[in-house]
Design a protein around this motif. Structure first.
Motif, PDB file in Angstrom:
ATOM      1  N   GLY A 117      22.287  10.981 -33.108  1.00  0.00           N
ATOM      2  CA  GLY A 117      21.440   9.782 -33.181  1.00  0.00           C
ATOM      3  C   GLY A 117      22.161   8.531 -32.703  1.00  0.00           C
TER       4      GLY A 117
ATOM      5  N   ALA B  49      19.088  15.414 -30.451  1.00  0.00           N
ATOM      6  CA  ALA B  49      18.615  14.531 -31.535  1.00  0.00           C
ATOM      7  C   ALA B  49      19.668  14.348 -32.614  1.00  0.00           C
TER       8      ALA B  49
ATOM      9  N   LEU C  67      17.327  10.100 -38.193  1.00  0.00           N
ATOM     10  CA  LEU C  67      17.440  11.086 -37.112  1.00  0.00           C
ATOM     11  C   LEU C  67      16.035  11.321 -36.560  1.00  0.00           C
ATOM     12  N   ARG C  68      15.789  10.833 -35.400  1.00  0.00           N
ATOM     13  CA  ARG C  68      14.459  11.006 -34.821  1.00  0.00           C
ATOM     14  C   ARG C  68      14.319  12.441 -34.322  1.00  0.00           C
TER      15      ARG C  68
ATOM     16  N   ARG D 176      22.345   8.385 -28.993  1.00  0.00           N
ATOM     17  CA  ARG D 176      21.039   7.972 -28.453  1.00  0.00           C
ATOM     18  C   ARG D 176      20.879   6.458 -28.555  1.00  0.00           C
ATOM     19  N   ASN D 177      21.260   5.910 -29.726  1.00  0.00           N
ATOM     20  CA  ASN D 177      21.152   4.465 -29.913  1.00  0.00           C
ATOM     21  C   ASN D 177      22.060   3.710 -28.956  1.00  0.00           C
TER      22      ASN D 177
END
Lengths: 318, 473
Positions: B27, B24, B181-182, B30-31
């Protein structure tokens, strides 16, 4: 996260187990069906032993009276026609039948939209074959239609998709009796509203359907095929069956075309709608067909008595 | 991504696992992963059209940045809007405009027509164009900061769960989620997402595609069927389009949730609306919000004279019709909805103050009005739509016998699917705290409901229909 993923996996495991169990139950119920379409399909795929089988779409099921054929030709007959289906289902069914025995004659009623031309999604023709997916050669039919079908067929439940209510009702309270050997005559007179000629503006050949017809002929070691185009109220554009004519000419197969027979075209007494004969028309047509078939059936009987001669005659047709 | 396909069933678990493999704290990684996946999935259909998606993204990104600190913001936003709309106009409306103009000229005795375009419309073009335009206008009206990180913005426009058929998300909802930040893994969101995917799938394959069998038999051949059959087919289409589109939206929102995102709610039991105005508060909410924010309110909304307000409503729904497709049928459909809302406003009938019986009557009337308008939406030409309506209201009984009856099995499966959908919507509408099954507090009930839903999908679903109705818009 791991615990949650484990729970999701457990959920799918339950579904898989249920899927297997349900598939087994429906497989058993299909074999036990006492009537209706379930028992008819099971009979066609697993139990037929008749000399003559009729294949085709709704026009086959409503047009060919096996009792007249049997009485007139002295050979047993069963009508394997199926509403809204054509070459793809019929190839699968013939493939299943030929693993048990070879009928002497197959009368194949041709409807261009279902047997030669592109039209609806071909996946819809696989429905009646799904319960027999595990039988040799049937998986190939599914793969030809859509390579993705093999993934769907991993589900045992999916094999009875949309048919489970029918299976249950055919086990508990079968609706139809099969005294007419698969034939389903339509009583009534012509409904003029339903004469809507299917205008096929730019007919395109469906290579898969045609290859199914070819494969059926190729696999017919000891079966003689006769292609028939039964009558249409409004007649039919001859160009639509041109590919079939070529195929029959190449393979030495008899093609009987009644589509523009003046006895039937625009004859309101024999039809229920533009494409289906009523019971009276069906009996009349079957009698006319039988007259044309006598010659073929005489040869078949003779071939059966003289296997060596039969081998020669088939190799000639090559 | 087509959610009722094997592709989705195979690819989605893979995307899901790979996404959560990235820690996580990364971020951006991930994007980036989501952006690559979104573009790859988009290119599955027609790779070259990814350039159009990229073009609309670059144009609106650039225009929004230019809006910051320029005096000529109006010129910039106009240029940005025109450039962003260009692909949509060319691909979707060129032939329609060309044909309509040439017909109009021929009435005046002039014969002139440009050659038509024979190109497929890029999938989801109306959705991602409107989403990008919404962002641009938000920046222009200073409701939203211009996004400087191109990666974040590109992902906002191309985010794969919603690119095909929406929901049309607002930048203010999605961009903050992309930038924050998920959490590594939000268990509650994943569970909720899977639940939405399951029910969405049920709506699509058990309800929409089953009733479609009736619709697709009768409506294209309406001239051979009785008025009763045509009416039943129109009702079936009303159910089909709801189950199809709301099912898709639920799956899109569900996929978003499993990846930790909240997307815009798109449907809220629209057929329990008490007026057409109320219907639009419940149907395709993301589009009606977009139309309200960027068409209706900039034109003056309701803070103007009565007549001007009626005009604003009419224009808003005219745009809605045009957005749905390049055909007069959609334009008539949009106008009908606009006129109905104007009439309701004139008669003060937007809400219901008549108690249970009155509410029931209003719900039924609204359903019938909406159902009537859907006929224009479904039929290929105005002539066909009028033909169906004429057949429904044909009282001569000359075609009364030409009733289409599906097989007993099809009827039973149709009744089962529609019955379950109606029951769920009814309970959610009137008893939201009772009779919850898929999200019951007891695990046994929850799991049983989910297993039964999945079993019904496998046993009753129609899996030969590929596409969602709204994918073509």
């Amino acid at each position: 996260m791991k615990r949650h993923l484990f729970k999701i996996a457990a959920f799918f495991l339950i579904v898989v187990l249920l899927d297997l169990a349900t598939g087994m139950v429906f497989s058993r119920l299909t074999g036990c069906a006492r009537g209706g379409d379930t028992a008819r399909n099971e009979y066609i795929c697993n139990k037929t032993s008749e000399d003559i089988l009729v294949f085709g779409s709704s026009r086959a099921i409503h047009h060919y009276n096996p009792l007249i054929i049997a009485d007139s030709l002295g050979l047993t007959c069963y009508n394997c026609g199926q509403d809204g289906n054509g070459a793809i289902l019929n190839y699968g069914r013939y493939h299943l039948i030929s693993q048990r025995y070879h009928p002497k004659v197959v009368i194949y009623d041709v409807m261009p939209l279902y047997d030669l031309l592109t039209g609806e999604d071909n996946r819809k023709f696989l429905g009646w074959l799904r319960p027999y997916y595990d039988r040799p050669g049937i998986d190939s039919v599914f793969a030809w239609v859509d390579p993705m079908e093999k993934y769907k067929m991993m589900s045992r439940m999916y094999r009875y998709n949309s048919r489970f209510l029918q299976i249950l009702s055919d086990c508990v309270r079968p609706a139809q009796e099969d005294a007419l050997k698969g034939f389903q005559p339509i009583e009534g007179t012509l409904d003029t509203l339903k004469i809507n000629p299917e205008v096929i503006e730019s007919p395109q050949l469906d290579s898969l359907k045609i290859s199914c017809l070819k494969r059926m002929i190729d696999e017919a070691d000891a079966t003689r095929f006769v292609f028939v185009v039964s009558p249409y109220w409004y007649g039919m554009d001859d160009r639509l069956i041109a590919p079939l004519r070529d195929l029959c000419r190449q393979r030495g197969i008899l093609l009987l075309d009644f589509s523009n027979d003046p006895k039937y075209v625009h004859n309101d007494d024999y039809f229920i709608d533009g494409v289906h004969l009523n019971a009276r028309g069906a009996d009349e047509f079957t009698r006319d067909l039988v007259k044309r078939l006598r010659q073929v059936c005489a040869e078949v009987v003779q071939d059966a008595m003289s296997p060596r001669l039969a081998a020669i005659s088939f190799s000639k047709r090559g | 991504m087509v959610y009722n396909s094997i592709n989705f069933i195979v690819l989605f678990p893979l995307i899901f696992l790979l996404y959560y493999v990235i820690p996580a704290r990364y971020g951006k990684a991930r994007n980036l992963f989501l952006l690559v996946v979104s573009y790859l999935l988009y290119m599955q259909w027609e790779p070259v059209y990814a350039l159009i998606l990229m073009g609309v993204t670059v144009v609106t990104y650039w225009a929004a940045l230019r809006l910051d600190g320029t005096r000529r913001s109006r010129a910039v936003v106009t240029a940005g809007v025109i450039l962003a709309l260009l692909p949509l106009v060319v691909f979707k409306y060129f032939n329609f405009i060309n044909d309509s103009l040439s017909e109009a000229l021929s009435l005046a005795g002039l014969h002139f027509q440009l050659p038509g375009l024979n190109w497929a419309v890029p999938i989801g073009i109306s959705f991602f164009t409107f989403q990008a335009l919404g962002y641009l206008w938000d920046v222009y009206y200073k409701r939203q900061e211009a996004e400087r990180d191109f990666l974040t913005y590109a992902l906002f426009v191309s985010f794969f769960p919603s690119i095909l058929s929406g929901p049309i998300n607002k930048a203010s909802l999605v961009i903050p989620q992309l930038k924050s930040l998920r959490p590594q893994y939000d268990r509650a969101k994943v569970t909720e997402g899977l639940r939405l995917i399951l029910w969405g799938m049920f709506m699509k394959v058990v309800v929409a595609d089953r009733v479609a069998l009736y619709v697709d038999t009768v409506l294209p051949n309406y001239m051979y069927y009785s008025g009763i059959s045509c009416f039943v087919a129109s009702v079936c289409y009303t159910i089909q389009i709801y189950a199809d589109f709301a099912g898709y939206s639920l799956m899109a929102i569900g996929v978003g949730k499993t990846l930790g995102f909240e997307l815009t709610e798109n449907f809220r039991r629209p057929y329990f609306a008490v007026s057409v105005t109320d219907f639009w508060h419940r149907w395709h909410i993301s589009l009606s919000t977009w139309l309200k924010d960027y068409i209706y309110i900039p034109m003056g909304g309701s803070r103007c004279s009565r007549l001007r307000n009626y005009w604003n409503i009419f224009v808003t729904f005219l745009v809605s019709g045009v957005w749905h497709g390049a055909n007069w049928t959609f334009i008539v459909w949009g106008c009908m909805h606009g006129i109905c809302q104007i009439v309701e406003k004139m008669l003060n009938q937007q809400r219901c103050r008549y108690g249970l019986a009155g509410k029931t009557v209003k719900v039924i009337i609204t359903f019938l009005v909406v159902n009537f308008a859907w006929i224009f939406f479904r039929m290929p030409t105005l002539g066909d739509a009028c033909g169906v309506i004429a057949r429904i209201f044909d009282l001569s009984l000359s075609h009364a016998h030409a009733v289409f009856m599906p097989t007993a099995t099809d009827s039973a499966l149709m009744a089962l699917g529609v019955g379950m959908l109606f029951a769920k919507d009814f309970l959610d509408e009137f008893f939201p705290c009772h009779c919850r099954l898929l999200d019951n507090r007891r695990a046994v009930v929850r799991w049983s409901a989910a297993v039964v839903t999945l079993v019904l999908i496998l046993l009753c679903g129609v899996f030969s229909a590929d596409q969602f109705i709204y994918a073509k818009f």
